[in-house]
Design a protein around this motif. Structure first.
Motif, PDB file in Angstrom:
ATOM      1  N   ASN A 120     -11.416  11.907 -13.584  1.00 56.35           N
ATOM      2  CA  ASN A 120     -11.768  10.512 -13.874  1.00 56.35           C
ATOM      3  C   ASN A 120     -11.208   9.544 -12.856  1.00 56.35           C
ATOM      4  OD1 ASN A 120     -13.280  11.077 -16.097  1.00 56.35           O
ATOM      5  ND2 ASN A 120     -11.603  10.764 -17.571  1.00 56.35           N
ATOM      6  N   HIS A 121     -10.120   9.957 -12.176  1.00 56.49           N
ATOM      7  CA  HIS A 121      -9.466   9.022 -11.266  1.00 56.49           C
ATOM      8  C   HIS A 121      -9.481   9.530  -9.822  1.00 56.49           C
ATOM      9  CE1 HIS A 121      -7.811   8.112 -15.275  1.00 56.49           C
ATOM     10  NE2 HIS A 121      -7.702   6.869 -14.842  1.00 56.49           N
ATOM     11  N   GLU A 122     -10.410  10.447  -9.551  1.00 55.71           N
ATOM     12  CA  GLU A 122     -10.388  11.055  -8.220  1.00 55.71           C
ATOM     13  C   GLU A 122     -10.589  10.024  -7.117  1.00 55.71           C
ATOM     14  OE1 GLU A 122     -13.470  13.835  -7.548  1.00 55.71           O
ATOM     15  OE2 GLU A 122     -14.932  12.805  -8.802  1.00 55.71           O
ATOM     16  N   PHE A 123     -11.454   9.075  -7.323  1.00 57.10           N
ATOM     17  CA  PHE A 123     -11.708   8.089  -6.285  1.00 57.10           C
ATOM     18  C   PHE A 123     -10.496   7.174  -6.089  1.00 57.10           C
ATOM     19  CE2 PHE A 123     -16.029   9.139  -7.762  1.00 57.10           C
ATOM     20  CZ  PHE A 123     -16.555   9.578  -6.546  1.00 57.10           C
ATOM     21  N   THR A 124      -9.817   6.834  -7.188  1.00 59.50           N
ATOM     22  CA  THR A 124      -8.619   6.004  -7.082  1.00 59.50           C
ATOM     23  C   THR A 124      -7.513   6.746  -6.339  1.00 59.50           C
ATOM     24  OG1 THR A 124      -9.173   4.929  -9.170  1.00 59.50           O
ATOM     25  CG2 THR A 124      -6.903   4.710  -8.390  1.00 59.50           C
ATOM     26  N   ILE A 125      -7.324   8.025  -6.674  1.00 59.80           N
ATOM     27  CA  ILE A 125      -6.273   8.826  -6.033  1.00 59.80           C
ATOM     28  C   ILE A 125      -6.557   9.003  -4.549  1.00 59.80           C
ATOM     29  CG2 ILE A 125      -5.223  11.120  -5.954  1.00 59.80           C
ATOM     30  CD1 ILE A 125      -5.699  11.265  -9.004  1.00 59.80           C
ATOM     31  N   ILE A 126      -7.783   9.355  -4.235  1.00 58.39           N
ATOM     32  CA  ILE A 126      -8.149   9.544  -2.824  1.00 58.39           C
ATOM     33  C   ILE A 126      -7.978   8.249  -2.046  1.00 58.39           C
ATOM     34  CG2 ILE A 126     -10.087  10.021  -1.275  1.00 58.39           C
ATOM     35  CD1 ILE A 126     -11.108  11.995  -3.394  1.00 58.39           C
ATOM     36  N   GLY A 127      -8.367   7.134  -2.664  1.00 64.89           N
ATOM     37  CA  GLY A 127      -8.225   5.846  -1.996  1.00 64.89           C
ATOM     38  C   GLY A 127      -6.780   5.487  -1.738  1.00 64.89           C
ATOM     39  N   THR A 128      -5.916   5.784  -2.727  1.00 69.35           N
ATOM     40  CA  THR A 128      -4.486   5.488  -2.568  1.00 69.35           C
ATOM     41  C   THR A 128      -3.874   6.322  -1.451  1.00 69.35           C
ATOM     42  OG1 THR A 128      -4.337   4.969  -4.928  1.00 69.35           O
ATOM     43  CG2 THR A 128      -2.282   5.416  -3.760  1.00 69.35           C
ATOM     44  N   ILE A 129      -4.209   7.605  -1.413  1.00 70.12           N
ATOM     45  CA  ILE A 129      -3.683   8.482  -0.356  1.00 70.12           C
ATOM     46  C   ILE A 129      -4.120   7.998   1.024  1.00 70.12           C
ATOM     47  CG2 ILE A 129      -3.810  10.808   0.597  1.00 70.12           C
ATOM     48  CD1 ILE A 129      -4.015  11.843  -2.290  1.00 70.12           C
ATOM     49  N   LEU A 130      -5.380   7.632   1.138  1.00 69.92           N
ATOM     50  CA  LEU A 130      -5.879   7.136   2.422  1.00 69.92           C
ATOM     51  C   LEU A 130      -5.189   5.851   2.838  1.00 69.92           C
ATOM     52  CD1 LEU A 130      -9.720   7.802   2.054  1.00 69.92           C
ATOM     53  CD2 LEU A 130      -8.101   9.004   3.525  1.00 69.92           C
ATOM     54  N   LEU A 131      -4.886   4.978   1.860  1.00 70.05           N
ATOM     55  CA  LEU A 131      -4.187   3.730   2.156  1.00 70.05           C
ATOM     56  C   LEU A 131      -2.779   4.003   2.666  1.00 70.05           C
ATOM     57  CD1 LEU A 131      -4.189   0.639   2.109  1.00 70.05           C
ATOM     58  CD2 LEU A 131      -3.418   0.761  -0.280  1.00 70.05           C
ATOM     59  N   ILE A 132      -2.083   4.933   2.015  1.00 68.19           N
ATOM     60  CA  ILE A 132      -0.715   5.274   2.430  1.00 68.19           C
ATOM     61  C   ILE A 132      -0.714   5.850   3.840  1.00 68.19           C
ATOM     62  CG2 ILE A 132       1.234   6.815   1.972  1.00 68.19           C
ATOM     63  CD1 ILE A 132       0.574   6.527  -1.020  1.00 68.19           C
ATOM     64  N   ILE A 133      -1.654   6.735   4.126  1.00 69.41           N
ATOM     65  CA  ILE A 133      -1.746   7.331   5.461  1.00 69.41           C
ATOM     66  C   ILE A 133      -2.014   6.263   6.515  1.00 69.41           C
ATOM     67  CG2 ILE A 133      -3.118   8.867   6.912  1.00 69.41           C
ATOM     68  CD1 ILE A 133      -3.517  10.634   4.451  1.00 69.41           C
ATOM     69  N   THR A 134      -2.884   5.335   6.205  1.00 72.91           N
ATOM     70  CA  THR A 134      -3.227   4.272   7.154  1.00 72.91           C
ATOM     71  C   THR A 134      -2.017   3.391   7.453  1.00 72.91           C
ATOM     72  OG1 THR A 134      -5.501   4.261   6.333  1.00 72.91           O
ATOM     73  CG2 THR A 134      -4.781   2.329   7.585  1.00 72.91           C
ATOM     74  N   ILE A 135      -1.300   2.987   6.387  1.00 71.28           N
ATOM     75  CA  ILE A 135      -0.116   2.132   6.583  1.00 71.28           C
ATOM     76  C   ILE A 135       0.954   2.866   7.387  1.00 71.28           C
ATOM     77  CG2 ILE A 135       1.790   0.982   5.395  1.00 71.28           C
ATOM     78  CD1 ILE A 135      -0.166   0.371   3.110  1.00 71.28           C
ATOM     79  N   SER A 136       1.136   4.159   7.110  1.00 73.29           N
ATOM     80  CA  SER A 136       2.144   4.943   7.843  1.00 73.29           C
ATOM     81  C   SER A 136       1.802   5.022   9.326  1.00 73.29           C
ATOM     82  CB  SER A 136       2.237   6.352   7.247  1.00 73.29           C
ATOM     83  OG  SER A 136       2.622   6.299   5.894  1.00 73.29           O
ATOM     84  N   MET A 137       0.555   5.221   9.625  1.00 71.86           N
ATOM     85  CA  MET A 137       0.133   5.295  11.026  1.00 71.86           C
ATOM     86  C   MET A 137       0.351   3.973  11.742  1.00 71.86           C
ATOM     87  SD  MET A 137      -3.332   7.611  10.755  1.00 71.86           S
ATOM     88  CE  MET A 137      -3.601   7.489  12.523  1.00 71.86           C
ATOM     89  N   ILE A 138       0.083   2.877  11.050  1.00 67.88           N
ATOM     90  CA  ILE A 138       0.303   1.553  11.657  1.00 67.88           C
ATOM     91  C   ILE A 138       1.785   1.341  11.956  1.00 67.88           C
ATOM     92  CG2 ILE A 138       0.195  -0.934  11.217  1.00 67.88           C
ATOM     93  CD1 ILE A 138      -2.378  -0.409   9.618  1.00 67.88           C
ATOM     94  N   MET A 139       2.653   1.745  11.047  1.00 63.84           N
ATOM     95  CA  MET A 139       4.092   1.569  11.254  1.00 63.84           C
ATOM     96  C   MET A 139       4.588   2.413  12.422  1.00 63.84           C
ATOM     97  SD  MET A 139       5.487   1.444   7.322  1.00 63.84           S
ATOM     98  CE  MET A 139       7.180   1.254   7.884  1.00 63.84           C
ATOM     99  N   VAL A 140       4.077   3.651  12.534  1.00 64.89           N
ATOM    100  CA  VAL A 140       4.486   4.521  13.647  1.00 64.89           C
ATOM    101  C   VAL A 140       4.090   3.906  14.975  1.00 64.89           C
ATOM    102  CG1 VAL A 140       4.044   6.745  14.756  1.00 64.89           C
ATOM    103  CG2 VAL A 140       4.489   6.640  12.297  1.00 64.89           C
ATOM    104  N   VAL A 141       2.889   3.397  15.048  1.00 64.78           N
ATOM    105  CA  VAL A 141       2.417   2.766  16.286  1.00 64.78           C
ATOM    106  C   VAL A 141       3.261   1.550  16.628  1.00 64.78           C
ATOM    107  CG1 VAL A 141       0.473   1.548  17.344  1.00 64.78           C
ATOM    108  CG2 VAL A 141       0.064   3.635  16.036  1.00 64.78           C
ATOM    109  N   PHE A 142       3.597   0.755  15.605  1.00 62.39           N
ATOM    110  CA  PHE A 142       4.393  -0.446  15.832  1.00 62.39           C
ATOM    111  C   PHE A 142       5.786  -0.088  16.368  1.00 62.39           C
ATOM    112  CE2 PHE A 142       7.512  -3.528  14.225  1.00 62.39           C
ATOM    113  CZ  PHE A 142       7.043  -4.687  14.850  1.00 62.39           C
TER     114      PHE A 142
END
Length: 463
Positions: A393-415
């Motif tokens: 029931n929450h697969e889209f929410t979970i996948i979206g959250t994981i993708l958001l965390i990965i994106t933010i982590s990548m931005i911080m590493v680059v910074f």
């Protein structure tokens, strides 16, 4: 000698050719009556499918009630047709007609039906149909008409059916149908219409069937349709709607049959979309390949908070994965067709197995998800098999959250990389420390080095 002989031969050939053509013409004239007589069959004159390119003689129809020249190669109707006052139907469909003599039908005052479809007509003289005061049906479909002149129908008050489908109409003047006060059916399918004038149908109070399929409407032309008090069937299939929502149909209170098939760009139908359609009974929305969402309140009357009472709900071959059990009072819907959709057979769809449908339709209501139920008929499942897990029931929410965390982590590493690599490596002066004029010096004592701040006025710190 040879030259004169060639000249003589040439003259003989030319003379012979002319003679043959004249004789052929006389032969055709003499045979034309016999040829046409073969077309009479009781009360019908039918010269269809005989490869006729031109009507050979002025025609007088002494008997019969119909004239048919369909499926020929006639390009010009330049003869005046005359009858004994009994002809009711004329059919020149499936020809190559480009021009019609202004007075071609002027003597056929009893005619009630004319079929000129599947030709190459694009313009009519305003007098073409003026003598046909008894005309009830006119088919001009599958031509190249790009303009409708109201004068063309000024004497056609008895006309009940007009077909203008498959033409090139992009604009219709407000006064186009003002003389057709008895018009009941109008076919404008497959033109290039984007909108309708607000007062287009103000004189067509008897209009019951309107076909607008295959045009370029991007929104429901509700203002152009509101003047029709007795509209029964409205076909808006194959247009360019991307979403339908309230109050698109609010002014169409008398429509009983609504067709929304083949909408390639339609993606969603929102809440209360069909609000105001108090008489809607038959609903068709099929083959909408991008339609993925039908709101559970789409047929809900927001005044009474009750769903509409439909007798037929045909909703097949769309891309909707789930449907609310509260959408309609399903026990009162006589005909339901939900085949061809990629159904997600979870706990939200278990109500569907209670639906009454013909067995051949039940077999086509197939699960697409979850994978362990894929390709199985919804009606072959038990209520226990319609399950909902938290993850599912929450697969889209979970996948979206994981993708958001990965994106933010990548931005911080680059910074951080930019900070470490690109800023100059230097010691930062303490901004809160006052400068009293001291100098930095290195002092060695007993084999150890020290960094000190020293006042130069005191001499060498190493002494």
């Amino acid at each position: 000698m040879n030259y004169h002989l060639k000249q003589l031969v040439l003259i003989i050939i030319i003379t012979t050719t002319i003679t043959l053509k004249i004789n052929a013409g006389n032969l055709n004239s003499s045979l034309s009556d016999d040829f046409l007589n073969q077309c009479f069959n009781g009360d019908e004159f039918d010269c269809s499918s005989k490869d006729i390119e031109k009507i050979p003689v002025p025609l007088f129809f002494s008997t019969g009630n119909s004239i048919k020249f369909a499926y020929n190669k006639i390009s010009d109707l330049d003869q005046q047709l005359t009858d004994n006052g009994n002809v009711i139907k004329i059919d020149f469909s499936m020809n190559k007609l480009r021009n019609i003599l202004e007075s071609a039908f002027s003597n056929l005052t009893s005619v009630e039906e004319i079929d000129l479809s599947h030709n190459q007509l694009w313009l009519f003289d305003s007098e073409t149909f003026t003598s046909l005061s008894n005309l009830k049906s006119l088919d001009l479909g599958f031509n190249s008409i790009n303009f409708v002149d109201s004068d063309l129908f000024r004497e056609s008050q008895k006309l009940t059916k007009l077909c203008l489908n498959k033409n090139s109409l992009s604009v219709i003047p407000e006064e186009a149908f003002e003389h057709l006060t008895n018009l009941e059916e109008l076919d404008l399918n497959d033109n290039q219409l984007k909108e309708l004038p607000d007062n287009l149908f103000r004189y067509n109070l008897k209009l019951r069937t309107l076909h607008l399929s295959g045009n370029n409407f991007i929104s429901i032309p509700s203002n152009g349709l509101k003047e029709i008090p007795n509209l029964y069937l409205l076909d808006l299939s194959r247009n360019r709607f991307t979403r339908l929502r309230y109050p698109a149909f609010e002014k169409l209170s008398k429509v009983t049959v609504l067709r929304l098939d083949g909408q390639n760009e339609l993606r969603s139908i929102g809440p209360h979309t069909f609000q105001g359609m108090d008489r809607l009974t038959y609903f068709y929305a099929s083959d909408n390949k991008n339609l993925r969402f039908l709101d559970s309140k789409a047929f809900l009357d927001n005044k009474t908070d009750k769903p509409m009472q439909l007798s037929s709900f045909v909703f097949r071959h769309n891309s909707v994965t789930t449907l609310s059990g509260q959408l309609l009072d399903w026990s009162k819907v006589g005909m339901v067709d939900l085949s061809g959709n990629p159904w997600n057979c979870d706990c939200n769809l278990d109500w569907m197995i209670q639906l009454e449908m013909p067995n051949e339709l039940k077999e086509r209501v197939i699960c697409d998800h979850p994978l362990y139920l894929k390709d199985r008929s919804v009606f072959n499942l038990t209520s226990e098999q319609f399950k909902c897990s938290f993850l599912f029931n929450h697969e889209f929410t979970i996948i979206g959250t994981i993708l958001l965390i990965i994106t933010i982590s990548m931005i911080m590493v680059v910074f951080l990389y930019i900070v470490v690599k690109l800023l100059p490596c230097s010691k930062f002066r303490n901004p809160f420390r006052k400068n009293y004029g001291y100098s930095k010096v290195k002092v060695s004592r007993k084999g150890k080095n020290y960094d000190l701040e020293w006042d130069p006025a005191l001499g060498d710190p190493n002494n």
